[in-house]
Scaffold this active site. Structure first.
Site, PDB file in Angstrom:
ATOM      1  N   TYR A 138     -18.887   4.720  -4.614  1.00  0.00           N
ATOM      2  CA  TYR A 138     -19.582   3.667  -3.870  1.00  0.00           C
ATOM      3  C   TYR A 138     -20.986   4.123  -3.494  1.00  0.00           C
ATOM      4  O   TYR A 138     -21.192   5.284  -3.121  1.00  0.00           O
ATOM      5  CB  TYR A 138     -18.842   3.352  -2.571  1.00  0.00           C
ATOM      6  CG  TYR A 138     -17.611   2.498  -2.733  1.00  0.00           C
ATOM      7  CD1 TYR A 138     -17.718   1.118  -2.833  1.00  0.00           C
ATOM      8  CD2 TYR A 138     -16.343   3.069  -2.754  1.00  0.00           C
ATOM      9  CE1 TYR A 138     -16.588   0.321  -2.955  1.00  0.00           C
ATOM     10  CE2 TYR A 138     -15.208   2.283  -2.874  1.00  0.00           C
ATOM     11  CZ  TYR A 138     -15.343   0.907  -2.973  1.00  0.00           C
ATOM     12  OH  TYR A 138     -14.222   0.124  -3.090  1.00  0.00           O
ATOM     13  N   TYR A 147     -10.461   5.460  -7.867  1.00  0.00           N
ATOM     14  CA  TYR A 147     -10.935   6.678  -7.194  1.00  0.00           C
ATOM     15  C   TYR A 147      -9.860   7.209  -6.261  1.00  0.00           C
ATOM     16  O   TYR A 147      -9.011   6.457  -5.774  1.00  0.00           O
ATOM     17  CB  TYR A 147     -12.248   6.419  -6.438  1.00  0.00           C
ATOM     18  CG  TYR A 147     -12.173   5.310  -5.419  1.00  0.00           C
ATOM     19  CD1 TYR A 147     -11.718   5.557  -4.114  1.00  0.00           C
ATOM     20  CD2 TYR A 147     -12.557   4.014  -5.737  1.00  0.00           C
ATOM     21  CE1 TYR A 147     -11.648   4.533  -3.178  1.00  0.00           C
ATOM     22  CE2 TYR A 147     -12.474   2.985  -4.809  1.00  0.00           C
ATOM     23  CZ  TYR A 147     -12.026   3.253  -3.534  1.00  0.00           C
ATOM     24  OH  TYR A 147     -11.941   2.241  -2.615  1.00  0.00           O
ATOM     25  N   ARG A 181      -6.945   4.603  -5.478  1.00  0.00           N
ATOM     26  CA  ARG A 181      -7.089   3.157  -5.475  1.00  0.00           C
ATOM     27  C   ARG A 181      -7.146   2.655  -6.914  1.00  0.00           C
ATOM     28  O   ARG A 181      -7.889   3.201  -7.728  1.00  0.00           O
ATOM     29  CB  ARG A 181      -8.397   2.712  -4.779  1.00  0.00           C
ATOM     30  CG  ARG A 181      -8.523   2.938  -3.292  1.00  0.00           C
ATOM     31  CD  ARG A 181      -7.431   2.376  -2.425  1.00  0.00           C
ATOM     32  NE  ARG A 181      -6.861   1.078  -2.778  1.00  0.00           N
ATOM     33  CZ  ARG A 181      -7.392  -0.104  -2.519  1.00  0.00           C
ATOM     34  NH1 ARG A 181      -8.542  -0.209  -1.894  1.00  0.00           N
ATOM     35  NH2 ARG A 181      -6.776  -1.228  -2.852  1.00  0.00           N
ATOM     36  N   HIS A 233     -10.752  -2.124  -8.196  1.00  0.00           N
ATOM     37  CA  HIS A 233     -10.705  -3.356  -7.391  1.00  0.00           C
ATOM     38  C   HIS A 233     -12.106  -3.775  -6.993  1.00  0.00           C
ATOM     39  O   HIS A 233     -13.021  -2.959  -6.928  1.00  0.00           O
ATOM     40  CB  HIS A 233      -9.852  -3.156  -6.136  1.00  0.00           C
ATOM     41  CG  HIS A 233     -10.401  -2.136  -5.197  1.00  0.00           C
ATOM     42  ND1 HIS A 233     -10.196  -0.786  -5.359  1.00  0.00           N
ATOM     43  CD2 HIS A 233     -11.188  -2.247  -4.104  1.00  0.00           C
ATOM     44  CE1 HIS A 233     -10.813  -0.121  -4.399  1.00  0.00           C
ATOM     45  NE2 HIS A 233     -11.432  -0.973  -3.631  1.00  0.00           N
ATOM     46  N   HIS A 288     -13.878  -5.919  -3.831  1.00  0.00           N
ATOM     47  CA  HIS A 288     -13.701  -6.547  -2.517  1.00  0.00           C
ATOM     48  C   HIS A 288     -14.349  -7.924  -2.542  1.00  0.00           C
ATOM     49  O   HIS A 288     -15.459  -8.072  -3.065  1.00  0.00           O
ATOM     50  CB  HIS A 288     -14.360  -5.710  -1.429  1.00  0.00           C
ATOM     51  CG  HIS A 288     -13.736  -4.360  -1.232  1.00  0.00           C
ATOM     52  ND1 HIS A 288     -12.748  -4.129  -0.310  1.00  0.00           N
ATOM     53  CD2 HIS A 288     -13.942  -3.180  -1.848  1.00  0.00           C
ATOM     54  CE1 HIS A 288     -12.384  -2.851  -0.362  1.00  0.00           C
ATOM     55  NE2 HIS A 288     -13.100  -2.247  -1.287  1.00  0.00           N
TER      56      HIS A 288
END
Lengths: 209, 245
Positions: free
Chosen positions: B114, B153, B163, B166, B168
């Site tokens: 991120y 990740y 995770r 995905h 959000h």
């Protein structure tokens, strides 16, 4: 999409289920907190400019977890009426007042969310009786699977608070007090402070509606 | 009396949404209320109205993550990763389109990193990828974003938690009462059944509704794959019959 039957033989789609906003919610909804350059227009924590009608105030607070620790990755949305008790739903940064705002607690320092706004006027409840002035708050964070919805009320509105049908729908008078923000005056500014406690002693009242 | 005072939404099914306390996702343990929610039997216009963002000036690439981030000036590279379009409709529970509502999204880059001050994962940042998008649904409730498929990740929950890929997604809908933030997963991702956050959902059907479907028909040859993700917001009762429900 998933469907569920209704009693009359029709179908209703199921609402998309919520998932946590996670620790990186800022990338999407609070870009400066993530360290991402801002776009031309962002939705942020100033609801009112100095030109807006009403008493200019700041709302501030922390978010505290069940261990008593600061929640430093909380994201907060506010929704309130203007000084005359009317909602201004058309979000437009060229207007002096918008009913909606966003803020976030910070990774460092005091870790407070804050909003620059005006004191809201009174809005009628569903039965037409006036509610006390209030600001709707929604709390999102890592570890919060669906947003927690609460209200901020004002400690200098004792009379209005005492007759507010929503406050009075909270059975425990002790718990009602978890929604009342405390007025402070500093540097010529009026500030109302409300800590949101997610769990345990003094746990904030959260609503469903 | 305002129109909003007569509005009524289908109640939220709290057994379908994930519970606040879901100990497999460890952070929920200290962040979940112990008291019950206070149920407003008769919500007011404070709950039954909400913001509209049609006057918000969006940039030309706000929904195009391939184009909307460049580190520094003069760079014209594209992000690394599998080019995709994520698209779908925002509908309410009665199947009615939700037009002109704000849809926002954010995601990791193709390596699972991120662009956030607090993300220290060892996968590198992509100089040409920010990871944020937004758009307003059209008259029929459609939205779309062009982006790259995010990578999975690792994260500190169990000893070895990952995770699944995905994105959000945040949707406003017509009122504060319909506000929704969720995540889209990708069809066929083998990490979905291992994810503690996915496991906060009690019903496998709920996981299914969060899974974006590969749509070959809407994919563009030699360019991108399309994933469809329809979003359902709470239904607003409108007709006489609905109001009897």
């Amino acid at each position: 999409m998933s469907q569920q039957p209704t009693h009359d033989g029709g179908v209703l789609y199921r609402e998309t289920p919520s998932q946590t906003a996670g620790p990186y919610v800022h990338i999407g909804l609070a870009l400066d907190v993530a360290g991402i350059p801002l776009r031309d227009e962002e939705v942020w924590s100033r609801l009112a400019t100095p030109e807006a009608d009403g008493e200019p105030i700041e709302l501030v607070g922390r978010v505290i977890d069940g261990n008593g620790d600061l929640v430093r990755d909380a994201f907060v949305e506010a929704w309130q009426a203007d000084a005359h008790g009317a909602f201004q739903p058309d979000y437009d940064l060229r207007k002096p007042f918008n009913s909606f705002g966003r803020s976030a607690t910070t990774a460092d320092g005091d870790s407070e969310w804050s909003f620059t706004t005006v004191k809201p006027g009174r809005v009628p409840a569903a039965n037409g009786k006036p509610m006390a002035p209030h600001v709707c708050l929604a709390i999102f964070a890592r570890g919060i699977n669906i947003q927690l919805q609460t209200r901020l009320y004002f400690d200098d509105e004792a009379e209005a608070n005492a007759e507010c049908p929503v406050l009075n729908a909270i059975e425990s008078p002790t718990r009602r007090r978890t929604l009342i923000a405390t007025r402070e005056e500093a540097d010529g500014k009026v500030r109302y402070r409300l800590d949101i406690r997610l769990q345990g002693d003094g746990e904030t009242v959260f609503f469903e509606f | 009396m305002q129109d909003s005072d007569n509005k009524r939404f289908v109640p939220r099914d709290r057994n379908w949404h994930p519970p606040a306390y879901a100990p497999g996702y460890k952070t929920t343990v200290a962040r979940s209320p112990r008291q019950s929610l206070v149920s407003m039997q008769h919500p007011s216009r404070s709950e039954l109205t909400g913001p509209s963002f049609q006057a918000l000036r969006l940039g030309p690439h706000d929904n195009d993550l391939l184009m909307n981030y460049r580190e520094g000036q003069g760079r014209d590279g594209l992000p690394i990763g599998e080019r995709i379009v994520m698209f779908g409709r925002v509908l309410d529970q009665f199947g009615k389109p939700v037009p002109h509502t704000l849809v926002e999204m954010w995601q990791a880059n193709a390596g699972g990193r991120y662009r956030h001050k607090k993300d220290g994962y060892l996968a590198p940042l992509d100089p040409n990828f920010g990871g944020v998008g937004r758009c307003i649904t059209d008259e029929q409730g459609w939205y779309h974003f062009r982006t790259v498929r995010p990578g999975p990740y690792p994260w500190p929950n169990d000893i070895n938690s990952w995770r699944p890929a995905h994105i959000h997604v945040s949707v406003m809908g017509p009122a504060i009462a319909t506000r929704l933030i969720t995540q889209m997963y990708f069809e066929g991702d083998p990490l979905i059944p291992h994810c503690p956050i996915v496991h906060t959902l009690n019903d496998p059907l709920a996981v299914d509704t969060l899974t974006g479907r590969l749509d070959m028909a809407r994919s563009r040859p030699m360019d991108y794959l399309a994933y469809r993700f329809d979003i359902v917001t709470r239904g607003e009762f409108q007709t006489y019959f609905e109001n009897q429900g």
